[in-house]
Every structure is written in structure tokens, then in C-alpha cells.
Design an enzyme around this catalytic site. Structure first.
Site, PDB file in Angstrom:
ATOM      1  N   CYS A  42       0.814  -1.226   0.000  1.00  0.00           N
ATOM      2  CA  CYS A  42       0.000   0.000   0.000  1.00  0.00           C
ATOM      3  C   CYS A  42       0.847   1.276   0.000  1.00  0.00           C
ATOM      4  CB  CYS A  42      -0.989  -0.005   1.166  1.00  0.00           C
ATOM      5  SG  CYS A  42      -0.242   0.072   2.814  1.00  0.00           S
ATOM      6  N   HIS A  52      -2.566   1.271   6.918  1.00  0.00           N
ATOM      7  CA  HIS A  52      -2.944   1.202   5.500  1.00  0.00           C
ATOM      8  C   HIS A  52      -3.091   2.622   4.958  1.00  0.00           C
ATOM      9  CE1 HIS A  52      -4.287  -0.918   1.946  1.00  0.00           C
ATOM     10  NE2 HIS A  52      -5.270  -0.050   1.813  1.00  0.00           N
ATOM     11  N   HIS A 103      -5.619   2.050  -4.364  1.00  0.00           N
ATOM     12  CA  HIS A 103      -4.770   1.470  -3.319  1.00  0.00           C
ATOM     13  C   HIS A 103      -4.405   0.032  -3.650  1.00  0.00           C
ATOM     14  CE1 HIS A 103      -7.879  -0.898  -0.705  1.00  0.00           C
ATOM     15  NE2 HIS A 103      -8.319  -0.802  -1.933  1.00  0.00           N
TER      16      HIS A 103
END
Length: 355
Positions: A269, A317, A329
Site C-alpha cells: 500500500c 494502511h 490502493h
């Protein structure tokens, strides 16, 4: 012996006759009591939703460990660069000390050639007033030069010692970072393996249903976020750098998630977001936690494309806002870089790399 066998056979026959003549009743098979050599009956099967939640938890833990791994790697790179700089400084310092010692030796040799007499004594013995004054000025300059050289030599030696200590400290930090990386790697691999094992035990239809449940959960969270009016005032244009970052990130859609990866064939990520902003000529920290810690924070209602949305309470994240309530993402192992709702996960906050 024969009488005992006959008695046993008679008892058996009586019991059999009793069972045959007794009314028939529906009875469950008895469950044996668990003993030292008896295996207890298996627990009730988990629902698919419970399995989904467990897999999600495992991947989130793997994400947090990945952040720790990436941070240790980033710090090791910085410390290696610092060691290289310090090594050059040490070499330069050693060369400078050698030069100063040569100069000191040259002065000593010059004094030896003059008979070893102090400059003041030489001037008095000359008997020439003009030579005396010239010699006096030269002596003062020589004394100042010698004093300056000694001060410079002392400072160079102190600097050299400091460089050596700093280099040693950075080597120790690198070693500590390697230990931390090894622990993080072990944790990552364990969490991912556990999640993959859970998923592999499902039938194909169950895996398809699992993906549907995952998408349904994301859609429900996004719908709740939108119904809160979160997008009401979010209509800002991206900055020129933000447009370049968005173009890079969306250009990676379809590439697989791989923990620790930062392109070009796969990403995790924060590998995706850091590389996107590097492509926009705005380097940012490598990990989502450091992006949250170091980059300027802005209110959600002031968000614009290119900004980074940090998710979960541990900042484990990150996704890039691309407009219209969407982010790009890299979700998790087993998934690919994709577009999804910005509110599909728990938002911790928003940061702006080019503020």
C-alpha cells in the site's frame, strides 16, 4: 472352565432375548468421554462471515508488520548513506592531520637548519636593526601560524574521533534494524500463511462468496460514509504535482499486491503511494505510519485528489484519493491495485504531501 463358559453363554443369550423383545426406541449414539487417548469432537464450523473477519484481521496484522519491516529497511538505507558520508569525512580528516603533521615537521626542520636558536636570539645576534625588525615580524607571524596549526590539528583530531563514534553508532543501528526486520518478516509470513490456509480450506463457491462478502462490507461502509455528508464540500482540484501522482498511481491498477514491494511490477500500500509521489518529484516517507507522522494533516472536508488517506487506528494502511469519493490502493496479499470507496475502511485522517 467349561462351567464358566456355559454360564457366560447363558447370560449372553438372556440379554439378547431381552433386547429382541423390548420396545424399539430412537436413541442417539453415545458420545465417548474425552480421555487421555480420545480426540474431542471438532468445534462447530465457523460461518463464512466469521472466516472473512478472521482473514481480514490476519491481513491487517500482516500490514502493520509490513510497515515495521519497511521502516527498518528505510532507516537502514539512511544509516548506510550516513556511514558512507562519515567514512569520507574520516578519510578527509586523516589526510588533513597528515598534512598538518608534515607542516609541523617542516617547521622543525627549518629550525634545525638555523642552528636550533630561538628566533629572538637570532635577531639579537644579527646586530642589524632593520633585520631585527623584519625578524621580529616574521617571528610573530610564525608563532601565530604555529598556534593556528596546533589548534587546527587538535580540532581535526576531535572531528575524526566524533566521525568514528557516529559511524560506529550507525552500524549498531543498522544491526538493530536487521534484527527488527527479521522479526517483522517472520510475523508477516506467519500472518499471511495463516490467512491463506483459512482461505485454501474453502470450496471454490465459498471463496467466491467470501469475495462477495468482502465487497459487500466495503460497499456498506462506503454508503454509510457518503450518507454522513462527507463528500458535501469535497470538490477541490488537484495540484499539478497531485495530478502527476494520481496519474502514476492509477496507471498501476491491476498489478498485484506484494508486501515490501515498491514497483514496478507489484506494490504494497505505501509502496504505491510513495512511488506515486516520487514520480511527481515530491519524495515522501516510505511507510503509511511515517506518512501519517511526518506529512501535513488536513481536514477530510478539505481533501483533494493526490492527498493520502490513512486508515485504521494504527495507520497500517494508506490509499490515494482520486476524486468522486474514490481511492486507488494496493489492498492486501491475493488482491491487486484497484479503485474502491474512500470510506470503505476506517479513516484515521488525511495528509497532503505537497502542502
Amino acid at each position: 472352565m467349561n462351567r464358566r463358559h456355559c454360564a457366560s453363554a447363558a447370560i449372553t443369550l438372556v440379554c439378547a432375548l431381552a433386547l429382541l423383545t423390548a420396545p424399539v426406541q430412537a436413541m442417539a449414539a453415545p458420545i465417548p468421554e474425552p480421555g487421555p487417548t480420545t480426540t474431542a469432537p471438532p468445534a462447530a464450523a465457523k460461518s463464512l462471515e466469521e472466516v472473512r473477519a478472521e482473514i481480514e484481521t490476519l491481513y491487517r496484522k500482516a500490514g502493520a508488520a509490513t510497515d515495521a519491516y519497511n521502516l527498518a529497511e528505510e532507516q537502514a538505507e539512511k544509516q548506510s548513506g550516513e556511514i558512507a558520508r562519515l567514512t569520507k569525512s574520516i578519510a578527509d580528516g586523516e589526510a588533513k592531520i597528515a598534512e598538518l603533521k608534515d607542516r609541523a615537521g617542516a617547521q622543525a626542520r627549518e629550525q634545525y637548519r638555523s642552528g636550533g636558536l630561538p628566533p629572538g636570539t637570532q635577531m639579537v645576534l644579527s646586530g642589524d636593526p632593520s633585520l631585527f625588525m623584519d625578524g621580529l615580524n616574521q617571528a610573530r607571524q610564525g608563532q601565530q601560524a604555529t598556534k593556528g596549526m596546533l589548534t587546527e590539528l587538535e580540532q581535526a583530531q576531535e572531528d575524526l574521533e566524533t566521525y568514528a563514534q557516529d559511524a560506529d553508532l550507525n552500524r549498531k543501528k543498522i544491526e538493530a534494524g536487521r534484527v527488527k526486520q527479521a522479526k517483522s518478516r517472520k510475523s508477516i509470513e506467519a500472518q499471511i500463511a495463516a490467512a491463506e490456509k483459512l482461505e485454501s480450506q474453502l470450496a471454490e463457491k465459498e471463496r467466491d462468496r467470501l469475495l462477495e462478502l468482502e465487497q459487500d462490507a466495503a460497499s456498506s461502509a462506503q454508503a454509510a460514509w457518503l450518507s454522513s455528508g462527507a463528500l458535501q464540500d469535497i470538490n477541490r482540484e488537484a495540484s499539478p504535482a497531485g495530478k502527476r501522482a494520481v496519474a502514476f498511481a492509477t496507471g498501476q491498477i491491476g498489478k498485484p499486491y506484494v508486501w515490501g514491494a515498491e514497483g514496478p511490477g507489484s506494490y504494497d500500500c505505501s509502496g504505491l503511494t510513495s512511488q506515486a509521489w516520487a514520480a511527481a518529484k515530491r519524495p515522501i516517507p516510505r511507510t503509511s505510519q511515517e506518512q501519517w507522522r511526518q506529512l501535513p494533516r488536513i481536514p477530510v472536508q478539505d481533501m483533494r485528489p493526490g492527498d493520502l488517506i490513512i486508515y485504521h487506528g494504527d495507520a497500517s494502511h494508506v490509499g490515494m484519493y482520486v476524486g468522486d469519493g474514490q481511492i486507488v490502493h494496493a489492498p492486501r496479499p491475493g488482491r491487486h491495485v484497484t479503485l474502491t470507496g474512500a470510506g470503505s475502511m476506517q479513516i484515521l485522517g488525511v495528509v497532503r504531501p505537497d502542502k
